[in-house]
Scaffold this active site. Sequence first.
Site, PDB file in Angstrom:
ATOM      1  N   GLU A 154       3.203  -0.552 -26.149  1.00  0.00           N
ATOM      2  CA  GLU A 154       4.194   0.531 -26.062  1.00  0.00           C
ATOM      3  C   GLU A 154       5.307   0.409 -27.102  1.00  0.00           C
ATOM      4  O   GLU A 154       5.890   1.400 -27.522  1.00  0.00           O
ATOM      5  CB  GLU A 154       4.794   0.597 -24.664  1.00  0.00           C
ATOM      6  N   LYS A 213       5.724  10.136 -10.502  1.00  0.00           N
ATOM      7  CA  LYS A 213       4.346  10.619 -10.493  1.00  0.00           C
ATOM      8  C   LYS A 213       4.182  11.919  -9.705  1.00  0.00           C
ATOM      9  O   LYS A 213       3.466  12.829 -10.127  1.00  0.00           O
ATOM     10  CB  LYS A 213       3.435   9.532  -9.912  1.00  0.00           C
ATOM     11  N   MET A 271      14.410 -15.333 -44.106  1.00  0.00           N
ATOM     12  CA  MET A 271      15.861 -15.144 -44.004  1.00  0.00           C
ATOM     13  C   MET A 271      16.477 -16.230 -43.122  1.00  0.00           C
ATOM     14  O   MET A 271      17.582 -16.710 -43.387  1.00  0.00           O
ATOM     15  CB  MET A 271      16.174 -13.742 -43.464  1.00  0.00           C
ATOM     16  N   PHE A 331       4.796  -1.077  -6.850  1.00  0.00           N
ATOM     17  CA  PHE A 331       4.010  -1.584  -7.971  1.00  0.00           C
ATOM     18  C   PHE A 331       4.399  -0.854  -9.259  1.00  0.00           C
ATOM     19  O   PHE A 331       4.479   0.363  -9.285  1.00  0.00           O
ATOM     20  CB  PHE A 331       2.511  -1.384  -7.685  1.00  0.00           C
ATOM     21  N   GLN A 332       4.639  -1.606 -10.299  1.00  0.00           N
ATOM     22  CA  GLN A 332       5.058  -1.092 -11.606  1.00  0.00           C
ATOM     23  C   GLN A 332       6.310  -0.219 -11.534  1.00  0.00           C
ATOM     24  O   GLN A 332       6.431   0.775 -12.229  1.00  0.00           O
ATOM     25  CB  GLN A 332       3.907  -0.345 -12.299  1.00  0.00           C
TER      26      GLN A 332
END
Lengths: 564, 163
Positions: free
Chosen positions: A50, A162, A477, A112-113
């Site tokens: 993602e 959802k 760096m 969940f999630q």
Amino acid sequence: MELTGADIFVRCLAEEGVEFVFGYPGGAVLPIYDALYQQDKVQHILVRHEQAATHAADGYARATGRPGVVLVTSGPGATNAVTGIATAYMDSIPMVAFTGQVPTAMIGNDAFQEVDNVGITRPCVKHNFLVKDVKDLAETIKKAFYIATTGRPGPVVVDIPKDISTHKTEYKYPRRISMRSYSPVTRGHPRQIKKAIELMLTAKRPMLYTGGGVVLSNASKSLTEFARKLGYPITNTLMGLGAYPATDRQFLGMLGMHGTYEANMAMHNCDVLIAVGARFDDRVVGNVEKFCPTARIVHIDIDPASISKTVKVDVPIVGPVDQVLKEMLKLLKESGETPDAAAMKAWWKQIEEWRAMDCLKYKQDDEVIKPQYVVETLYKVTGGGAYVTSDVGQHQMFAAQFYKFDQPNRWINSGGLGTMGFGFPAAMGVQFAFPDETVACITGEGSIQMCIQELSTCRQYSLPIKIINLNNGYLGMVRQWQEFFYQGRYAMSYMESLPDFVKLAESYGHVGMQITRPADVEGALKEAMAMKDRLVFMDFLTDKTENVYPMVPAGSGQNEMILV
Amino acid sequence: MRHIISILMENESGALSRVAGLFSARGYNIESLTVATTEDPSLSRMTLVTSGTEDIIEQITKQLNKLIDVVKLMDMYECAHIEREMMLIKVRASDGGRDEVKRLADIFRGRIIDVTSNLFTIELTGTSDKLDSFVDVLEPSDIIEVVRSGVMGIARGEKALRI
């Protein structure tokens, strides 16, 4: 007609003219993916992580000026997206990120999630929404695009539970939106503009300091005309490169921590500073107490909160950079007044002396490839016309110093947040927007590994990106700072166990090349650029101990540079 | 310097956390904060007391204005204004001390709103300084509980914070 939330979502995106949605499916967004599957107006691009979805959308936005759109699922989908959202926020990039959420009835139950996505993203978005009723969905999406793209742009997150995607309601997309709590300034104040012009014309040692706001405001043309009309020297910030042609004589190069000697010295010694769409970032200013000690300052910015935030200014102008510059040009032309020619002659003489220092010079080597040489040669081979993305570190600074951008929107990097892993997925976004253009990602072996899984995405969509991996085996760096400020204790900056990048690229079906000798650099780049339809991963083994010069150490004045 | 900033904002869930989050993220301090809906149920009014140099206060008001949910705000210190805070204070009051506490409450124009054989609960309204003074005159060991509302402010005269 009644539609489900998911169908409304897809129609809204089509109404907004969205070409691509960069995303990754999951439980909470299944209804939306189902709706996407059944239409052909909006194309969904499947990434492999993602974070890459947000960077790709971001790259698309930076190259086109249009908002980047992201779709991810709830929980880990949303948290993975946070780095990319924060990256866009720091650089004021228009983006709308849709995140799935657990059904409304389950919110707050540690389902969940489930994460509190509005809470997590709040500090790194321009605004965010949780849609609680399908009746609000269309208007919320309209608002999200409106907020993301107007005023000082930025990312907007819309969290969609959802069940909202499956509930039905009457669909009507609002044509216009007005919000009593949000009305960005559309014009700079005429009196302030007049005051600024008067001050500018009194200057003996003027300096134009311009930033990413010029690119975002599409003001490159106005800026160029304005700077040429006055004949003043001009420097761009890291975010503003390309807004003024880098090959022009008036251009002094980038300023700041790794800016040119002439740009930083001109800043330090100027008597009137004209800041345009720049925000006086610490990597530019260094020590605030020592910043432009003799200058009176004009600052043009769309965001009032940017003005006098770190450096006090004398003439603030709040407004869109393009409109303000056009107005200034008009006033200049009408008045017929011109800068003090004698003073300008003396000022340019001084600047040319600084420029003659040739602060970017480096020692070419017959055996070891210098990273600067690779960027210089890339510039030559691409004729300066490529879209160049970068990651973060030494390679980013070499790219900024040695690729001379003559056009805006071509230089794409994470300036504010400094996100390693940005460059490659951002290049995907650019390549989707401009399939026929050359897109080069200048990166290092540290950064590229942070989103390397996207080699798979590039295979799926046949994206012919050219990866220029400046591989010195170090987090360059970090190593440089350790050499300068930590007595050479190279804690964790050496990269062991690197993959064979050639084989890795080949395993994804791409072309891999390893270049070890300076004499092969140009030929290899030409060969790679000629492969118009292939991704080429070019692994350049470069000098392990090369440093980026000049350098203004953090907390120093702009005139206190370490030179080669 | 201490400033009272009054804010009209959209009465949305999460609006309060945007303000609180802004203050913690940017390291500004909040001395008190009070919020409730107005006569228009779509608007909340928040009163925030903060302190800082003029530069910091300028940044605070700019950053607040930048929040999408903020409709309008006003720094009360830029105009003549009235400031009020309410305190409910539960004080031990038994035997000889009972009259003394009652007398002090009267002097401060406090109202005794609950009584037991050895306690008074007093309601007191005024500026924050006045409430501080009342707390100061009481014997610390007699104070059982203090509840303060946080400061509210309103401009004097015609001037008003409204849309």
